[in-house]
Enzyme design. Sequence first.
Site, short mmCIF file in Angstrom:
data_model
loop_
_atom_site.label_atom_id
_atom_site.label_comp_id
_atom_site.label_asym_id
_atom_site.label_seq_id
_atom_site.Cartn_x
_atom_site.Cartn_y
_atom_site.Cartn_z
N HIS A 174 1.58 -13.16 2.36
CA HIS A 174 2.57 -12.26 1.75
C HIS A 174 3.97 -12.50 2.27
O HIS A 174 4.21 -12.49 3.48
CB HIS A 174 2.20 -10.80 2.01
CG HIS A 174 2.91 -9.84 1.11
ND1 HIS A 174 2.45 -9.50 -0.13
CD2 HIS A 174 4.08 -9.16 1.26
CE1 HIS A 174 3.28 -8.64 -0.70
NE2 HIS A 174 4.29 -8.42 0.12
N HIS A 187 -1.84 -8.26 3.08
CA HIS A 187 -0.97 -7.93 4.21
C HIS A 187 -1.28 -6.52 4.73
O HIS A 187 -0.57 -5.57 4.45
CB HIS A 187 0.51 -8.12 3.86
CG HIS A 187 1.03 -7.30 2.71
ND1 HIS A 187 0.44 -7.29 1.47
CD2 HIS A 187 2.10 -6.47 2.60
CE1 HIS A 187 1.12 -6.50 0.66
NE2 HIS A 187 2.13 -5.97 1.33
N HIS A 199 1.37 -0.36 -5.45
CA HIS A 199 2.27 -0.39 -4.30
C HIS A 199 2.24 1.01 -3.71
O HIS A 199 1.14 1.54 -3.51
CB HIS A 199 3.68 -0.86 -4.69
CG HIS A 199 4.51 -1.19 -3.50
ND1 HIS A 199 5.54 -0.39 -3.05
CD2 HIS A 199 4.43 -2.20 -2.62
CE1 HIS A 199 6.05 -0.89 -1.94
NE2 HIS A 199 5.40 -2.00 -1.65
N GLU A 233 3.04 -7.66 -6.73
CA GLU A 233 2.79 -6.57 -5.78
C GLU A 233 3.01 -5.24 -6.49
O GLU A 233 4.13 -4.85 -6.76
CB GLU A 233 3.71 -6.69 -4.56
CG GLU A 233 3.44 -5.59 -3.54
CD GLU A 233 4.12 -5.80 -2.21
OE1 GLU A 233 5.14 -6.52 -2.16
OE2 GLU A 233 3.62 -5.24 -1.21
N ASP A 256 4.25 -10.69 5.79
CA ASP A 256 5.08 -9.63 5.21
C ASP A 256 6.56 -9.79 5.58
O ASP A 256 7.32 -8.82 5.56
CB ASP A 256 4.57 -8.23 5.64
CG ASP A 256 4.96 -7.13 4.64
OD1 ASP A 256 5.54 -7.46 3.57
OD2 ASP A 256 4.69 -5.95 4.92
N HIS A 287 -2.21 -1.81 0.06
CA HIS A 287 -1.49 -0.69 -0.58
C HIS A 287 -2.37 0.25 -1.39
O HIS A 287 -1.92 1.32 -1.77
CB HIS A 287 -0.34 -1.16 -1.49
CG HIS A 287 0.87 -1.66 -0.77
ND1 HIS A 287 1.72 -0.82 -0.09
CD2 HIS A 287 1.37 -2.91 -0.61
CE1 HIS A 287 2.69 -1.53 0.44
NE2 HIS A 287 2.52 -2.81 0.15
N ASP A 304 8.22 -11.57 1.02
CA ASP A 304 9.08 -10.86 0.06
C ASP A 304 10.48 -11.47 -0.05
O ASP A 304 11.43 -10.77 -0.38
CB ASP A 304 9.20 -9.38 0.45
CG ASP A 304 8.11 -8.55 -0.20
OD1 ASP A 304 7.99 -8.60 -1.43
OD2 ASP A 304 7.36 -7.86 0.52
ZN ZN Z 1 3.68 -4.60 0.71
#
Ligand code: ZN
Length: 434
Positions: free
Chosen positions: A53, A249, A182, A155, A318, A228, A55
Amino acid sequence: MHSRQTGVSALGSLWLQSLRLLLVLSLCQFINSYTEKERARDLMYRYPLIDGHNDLALQLRILHSNRLSQIDLHNVSKVATDISRLKAGHVQTQMFAVYVMCGAQQKDAVRLTLEQIDVVRRMCTEYQDFELVTSTQELKNSEMRQKIACLISIEGGHAIDSSIPTLRMFYLLGVRSMSLTHTCNTPWAESSSTLYNVFQRQNSSLTHFGKAVVEEMNRLGMIVDLSHTSWDTALTVMNHSKAPVIFSHSSSYSVCNHSRNVPDWLLRELKKNGGLIMVNLHSQFITCRNQANISHVADHFDHIKQVIGAESVGIGGDYDGAIGFPEGLEDVSKFPALIQELLKRNWTDDELADVLRRNFLRVFEEVERVRDQLLFNHPSEVQIPLEEVQNSCRLDLRNPYPRGILPDKSSSSTAELKSLSLLIQASIFLTFFF
Ligand SMILES: [Zn+2]
Ligand SMILES: *[C@@H]1O[C@H](CO)[C@@H](O)[C@H](O)[C@H]1NC(C)=O
Ligand SMILES: *[C@@H]1O[C@H](CO)[C@@H](O)[C@H](O)[C@H]1NC(C)=O
Ligand SMILES: *[C@@H]1O[C@H](CO)[C@@H](O)[C@H](O)[C@H]1NC(C)=O
Ligand SMILES: *[C@@H]1O[C@H](CO)[C@@H](O)[C@H](O)[C@H]1NC(C)=O
Ligand SMILES: *[C@@H]1O[C@H](CO)[C@@H](O)[C@H](O)[C@H]1NC(C)=O
């Protein structure tokens, strides 16, 4: 005087001896740590990391409005991820999250997701260092070509706006994994978070439509990601999915009781499912505080290994998805330090090769195998009942003049209708030609 001198020289030689011992000891320690550092590098050279993961795409939107021309991805400031640091960290495959905030649910989540897919696709095709991949075979090929493979993962299930055809189109664009929620519930699956007060928890944390989404992901060969989601949703999905699932994650709830983490009983279900938990490195999920270090992170690995074995563990950093990472693990270049710590804790080369990439490859290959088994299943036509979506933005596609309801008492209304349709045709004509 003589004896005093002897005393002094004896003291001196004792001092010299201890100095020598100290030197030897610290030299040993130096060699040892040097060896562990080298061992970690060597291991990661042979088994470069697949990270679950990242971002960066979110940061590209926030900091640069996705204008790639304004930056050089080799070296990006204010983020934890760029090509130089991915290489230094021995990251060979990066799952890039395409994430849009929960606030976009019931609004423009689909457009925003498309834009995030676009920026990841651009990033991974415009730079020679990257390569967009969509299968285990392509992933392995890109390792041989010494590229960083990009996998696209959605996600938050709100991205598909409760539409299975939309899910299928995302698959066509290269998406190979989706986390079902999420921090907001969707109309069909439940989040671990209570941050958003939408789609209140119902009897079933995974609705009939939610199960259809999971089945379609199985049929397409898209990895189901349970990071999540609520524990109940996760359990129901594991029970329902034909393919193994991942937590891309999340960390251990026994070590840090954050609701984003996974409790031991659920880890055991994951093991039965053949799935994988990729440990999240964000300090809040490691120590439940803002401060953490590599030892704290290694505690999660040790614990999960003890509960379900090294064959169920991976890494899902993450980075760029959260603020606050442990000392010594500040960005994607630091992964070798974590491997070094695990070596120090007697993890074997074999176990670490699993953690670094073989576990993920096994799960993804199994997801592909299930897809091949389901080759003759038809695309799902399950639709969510409108009352479950509660979305006023949805167009209710009904004929405005359905047969039978049509005011048919007079021919004049039929005439009106004909002239209306002529008017519509005329305006279409005008729109097209002028
Ligand atoms: Zn996340
Ligand atoms: C990245 O750029 C900064 C300045 O913008 C520079 O100080 C740094 O050395 C560069 N790092 C690499 C790895 O090129
Ligand atoms: C919840 O369960 C009750 C009774 O068990 C049922 O009447 C109701 O329709 C269910 N609601 C949902 C949203 O499934
Ligand atoms: C799991 O599925 C089985 C049938 O396949 C069912 O009997 C059981 O109740 C399910 N358990 C959960 C927790 O959903
Ligand atoms: C989490 O653990 C802390 C102490 O470690 C405790 O104070 C807190 O109540 C726990 N929270 C939950 C939800 O169990
Ligand atoms: C991490 O912090 C703990 C105290 O919370 C300490 O005992 C430990 O030695 C630290 N580890 C490292 C690698 O600094």
